[in-house]
Design a protein around this motif. Structure first.
Motif, PDB file in Angstrom:
ATOM      1  N   GLY A 214      56.948 113.379  98.486  1.00  0.00           N
ATOM      2  CA  GLY A 214      57.987 114.386  98.397  1.00  0.00           C
ATOM      3  C   GLY A 214      59.367 113.885  98.145  1.00  0.00           C
ATOM      4  N   LEU A 215      60.233 114.787  97.965  1.00  0.00           N
ATOM      5  CA  LEU A 215      61.623 114.572  97.419  1.00  0.00           C
ATOM      6  C   LEU A 215      62.205 113.246  98.396  1.00  0.00           C
ATOM      7  N   GLY A 216      61.720 113.352  99.535  1.00  0.00           N
ATOM      8  CA  GLY A 216      62.405 112.320 100.631  1.00  0.00           C
ATOM      9  C   GLY A 216      61.748 110.904 100.105  1.00  0.00           C
ATOM     10  N   HIS A 217      60.481 110.969  99.880  1.00  0.00           N
ATOM     11  CA  HIS A 217      59.875 109.739  99.427  1.00  0.00           C
ATOM     12  C   HIS A 217      60.506 109.223  98.055  1.00  0.00           C
ATOM     13  N   LEU A 218      61.024 109.827  97.091  1.00  0.00           N
ATOM     14  CA  LEU A 218      61.364 109.674  95.931  1.00  0.00           C
ATOM     15  C   LEU A 218      62.729 108.777  96.166  1.00  0.00           C
ATOM     16  N   LEU A 219      63.444 109.524  97.291  1.00  0.00           N
ATOM     17  CA  LEU A 219      64.538 109.136  97.730  1.00  0.00           C
ATOM     18  C   LEU A 219      64.750 107.580  98.195  1.00  0.00           C
ATOM     19  N   HIS A 220      63.448 107.372  99.150  1.00  0.00           N
ATOM     20  CA  HIS A 220      63.208 106.147  99.850  1.00  0.00           C
ATOM     21  C   HIS A 220      62.860 105.168  98.824  1.00  0.00           C
ATOM     22  N   TYR A 221      61.855 105.362  97.667  1.00  0.00           N
ATOM     23  CA  TYR A 221      61.757 104.332  96.852  1.00  0.00           C
ATOM     24  C   TYR A 221      62.736 104.042  96.041  1.00  0.00           C
ATOM     25  N   GLY A 222      63.516 104.996  95.640  1.00  0.00           N
ATOM     26  CA  GLY A 222      64.691 104.599  94.855  1.00  0.00           C
ATOM     27  C   GLY A 222      65.491 103.465  95.492  1.00  0.00           C
ATOM     28  N   ARG A 223      65.691 103.746  96.815  1.00  0.00           N
ATOM     29  CA  ARG A 223      66.419 102.645  97.425  1.00  0.00           C
ATOM     30  C   ARG A 223      65.825 101.322  97.445  1.00  0.00           C
ATOM     31  N   GLU A 224      64.485 101.305  97.835  1.00  0.00           N
ATOM     32  CA  GLU A 224      63.442 100.166  97.703  1.00  0.00           C
ATOM     33  C   GLU A 224      63.643  99.335  96.487  1.00  0.00           C
ATOM     34  N   LEU A 225      63.851 100.166  95.243  1.00  0.00           N
ATOM     35  CA  LEU A 225      63.771  99.755  94.022  1.00  0.00           C
ATOM     36  C   LEU A 225      65.265  99.338  93.473  1.00  0.00           C
ATOM     37  N   GLN A 226      66.378  99.648  94.406  1.00  0.00           N
ATOM     38  CA  GLN A 226      67.559  99.472  93.938  1.00  0.00           C
ATOM     39  C   GLN A 226      67.755 100.426  92.932  1.00  0.00           C
ATOM     40  N   ALA A 227      66.946 101.673  92.799  1.00  0.00           N
ATOM     41  CA  ALA A 227      67.384 102.474  91.314  1.00  0.00           C
ATOM     42  C   ALA A 227      68.425 103.506  91.694  1.00  0.00           C
ATOM     43  N   MET A 228      69.655 103.021  91.640  1.00  0.00           N
ATOM     44  CA  MET A 228      70.602 104.081  92.173  1.00  0.00           C
ATOM     45  C   MET A 228      70.705 105.500  91.403  1.00  0.00           C
ATOM     46  N   ASP A 229      70.407 105.357  89.919  1.00  0.00           N
ATOM     47  CA  ASP A 229      70.146 106.521  89.172  1.00  0.00           C
ATOM     48  C   ASP A 229      69.291 107.420  89.784  1.00  0.00           C
ATOM     49  N   GLN A 230      68.345 107.039  90.535  1.00  0.00           N
ATOM     50  CA  GLN A 230      67.225 107.797  90.995  1.00  0.00           C
ATOM     51  C   GLN A 230      67.468 108.493  92.165  1.00  0.00           C
ATOM     52  N   VAL A 231      68.302 107.563  93.141  1.00  0.00           N
ATOM     53  CA  VAL A 231      68.750 108.037  94.287  1.00  0.00           C
ATOM     54  C   VAL A 231      69.697 108.953  94.521  1.00  0.00           C
TER      55      VAL A 231
END
Lengths: 266, 255
Positions: free
Chosen positions: B204-221
């Protein structure tokens, strides 16, 4: 005995109606042994200071409140709870804001058996016309002024064609000018539709203007103290001098009762 | 375009321009403070490869099933607590207590009970929604002026008729407010659950947010946060605005 002869004004009888409330220090007699006879089509005003039990009495006649003792009879038949034969107009219009004006008037009619959809509509429109609001049938409740709301409430109470109309200070919250108009309206409608009316108010002049009989009520215990016949031609004008004489007489009596009451209490 | 719309449009344009300007100043690393261009690029990319659409679908499915279940439990239960003193003193008290519990606190329990499953997710959303809806409906019914029911009784209305034709419509403004609050709770609890609970049956969107953090992908967050805000706004406009407009028109209420 005919108990549900619809459409005709009814005789209203109260026999020893008593209402006792249990309070912290003993019990309070809101009403003690109130007996009263109202003939078919009579307009009776119940007047007294606030807290004297007149609204309690009206609620008991409406069937919204149970007496501790005594009976209320409509044409000789004891009442059992609220009924379409006795409609109530409250001090607040109590219109339903989720319905438009016409649907508010239709609310009681929809609960009345043996009425077709078209018939109901015709009846509702007839009563809206009677109170002069036929143009506002589609309006929402909040768009109306206070006086118009009470007119709709009157149409709603009249539409199921009750045999007795019970009115609990229906004009108390209105301005003087609107009230005067409504005094005219209610007298005209009463004459046309011939209802038995029990009208509760604390406004003595209003009582003298509207009633065939004015019953003076006072508290501790709530009882009818005196009765006045108002034999003035109709329609009556609230500002007339003859009316003022009657209301002065009633006011004097009320003051007398209030003083004896205070002396008795002291 | 009217003057009003121009003003609104310029406001948002200025906001984005300011953001872009701040990013270009280079005060902070792009890893911490991504430019709107970078966020936009992520959103375009995520839209193109379908991750965003998939995540939105998964999230909305969970959200609506949980929300509807919460309404189905909460609304009738609220009617019961308002009607019967005994229900009020039992279920009502529990509801009051549980409503104060932040819904994310249900996550550990849900994980232990249901494991890393859709059920755990649904459970958290339902728990987040039910109690607030229950309490709002209960309050709505209690706030109905008694004069309405009394007036209806004099016109011959009794029992179920009074409830369906008088009490419920009279409580409608409160019920809608309660549904809106319930929706807000459902949305918050689902996001909490998705960020906490890693499950394989759907990202879900929450997971995308979570993985954005794990990958340090601020654009995704930031991009996913924007999508979450957008969904909240859309639901508000599509689901609740029509009701509120109706209430405003009929009741003359300012909501």
């Amino acid at each position: 005995m005919i108990c549900d002869s619809e459409e005709v004004a009814a005789k209203l009888t109260l026999q020893g109606v008593t209402k006792t409330y249990r309070a912290a220090r003993g019990s309070v007699d809101a009403l003690r042994e109130v007996s009263l006879q109202i003939t078919e089509g009579q307009f009776v005003c119940l007047v007294g200071p606030s807290g004297c039990g007149k609204t309690t009495l009206l609620n008991i006649v409406a069937g919204l409140d149970e007496p501790t003792g005594g009976n209320v009879l409509v044409d000789g038949c004891p009442i059992a709870g609220p009924g379409r034969d006795r409609m109530v107009m409250f001090q607040e219009p109590a219109l339903f804001p989720w319905l438009n004006v016409l649907d508010n008037v239709l609310f009681g009619l929809r609960l009345k058996p043996n009425l077709g959809r078209r018939e109901r509509r015709e009846v509702a429109e007839f009563y809206l016309q009677l109170v002069g609001l036929q143009k506002f049938a589609r309006a929402d409740v909040h768009e109306l002024s206070g006086g118009m709301k009470q007119r709709v409430a009157l149409a709603r109470a009249l539409a199921p064609n009750p045999r007795v109309l019970l009115m609990d200070e229906p004009f108390a919250a209105l301005d003087a000018l609107t009230r005067e108009q409504l005094y005219g309206d209610i007298q005209r409608i009463w004459k046309e539709r011939r209802k038995t009316i029990l009208f509760v108010t604390h406004n003595i002049r209003e009582a003298a203007c509207l009633g065939d009989r004015v019953l003076l009520f006072s508290a501790h215990p709530g009882q009818i103290r005196e009765e006045f016949l108002i034999e003035l031609p109709r329609p009556r004008d609230i500002n007339s001098v003859h009316l003022a004489e009657h209301s002065a007489r009633i006011t004097r009596a009320l003051k007398r009762h209030l003083t004896t009451e205070t002396e008795a209490a002291a | 375009m009217t003057r009003h719309r121009w003003l609104v449009f310029s406001y948002f344009a200025a906001l984005v321009a300011l953001w872009e300007a701040l990013a270009r100043l280079g005060l902070w690393s792009p890893l911490v403070f991504p430019s709107p261009m970078a966020v936009g690029a992520y959103l375009v990319h995520a839209l193109a490869d379908g991750t965003l659409a998939d995540a939105t679908r998964v999230t909305c499915r969970r959200l609506f099933s949980g929300y509807i279940l919460g309404l189905m439990f909460g609304a009738p239960a609220g009617l019961l607590t308002a009607r019967f003193k005994i229900v009020q003193d039992t279920l009502g008290v529990i509801a009051l207590g549980l409503q104060t519990l932040p819904s994310v606190c249900w996550v550990p329990l849900a994980l232990l009970w249901f494991g890393q499953t859709e059920t755990a997710m649904l459970f958290v959303v339902v728990m987040g929604t039910t109690w607030s809806v229950l309490i709002a409906v209960d309050a709505g019914v209690r706030n109905v002026p008694p004069i309405f029911a009394r007036a209806a009784r004099t016109m011959g209305s009794r029992g179920l008729h009074t409830w369906l034709k008088v009490i419920l419509p009279a409580a409608l403004p409160h019920v809608v407010a309660g549904m809106k609050q319930g929706w807000a709770f459902a949305w918050r609890s689902l996001m909490a659950a998705e960020i906490y609970v890693t499950i394989l049956t759907g990202f879900g969107l929450g997971h995308l947010l979570h993985y954005g953090r794990e990958l340090q992908a601020m654009d995704q967050v930031v991009g996913v946060m924007l999508v979450i805000i957008l969904i909240g706004l859309l639901v508000d406009k599509l689901l609740f605005s029509p009701w509120e407009r109706y209430l405003r028109r009929r009741w003359g209420l300012a909501l």
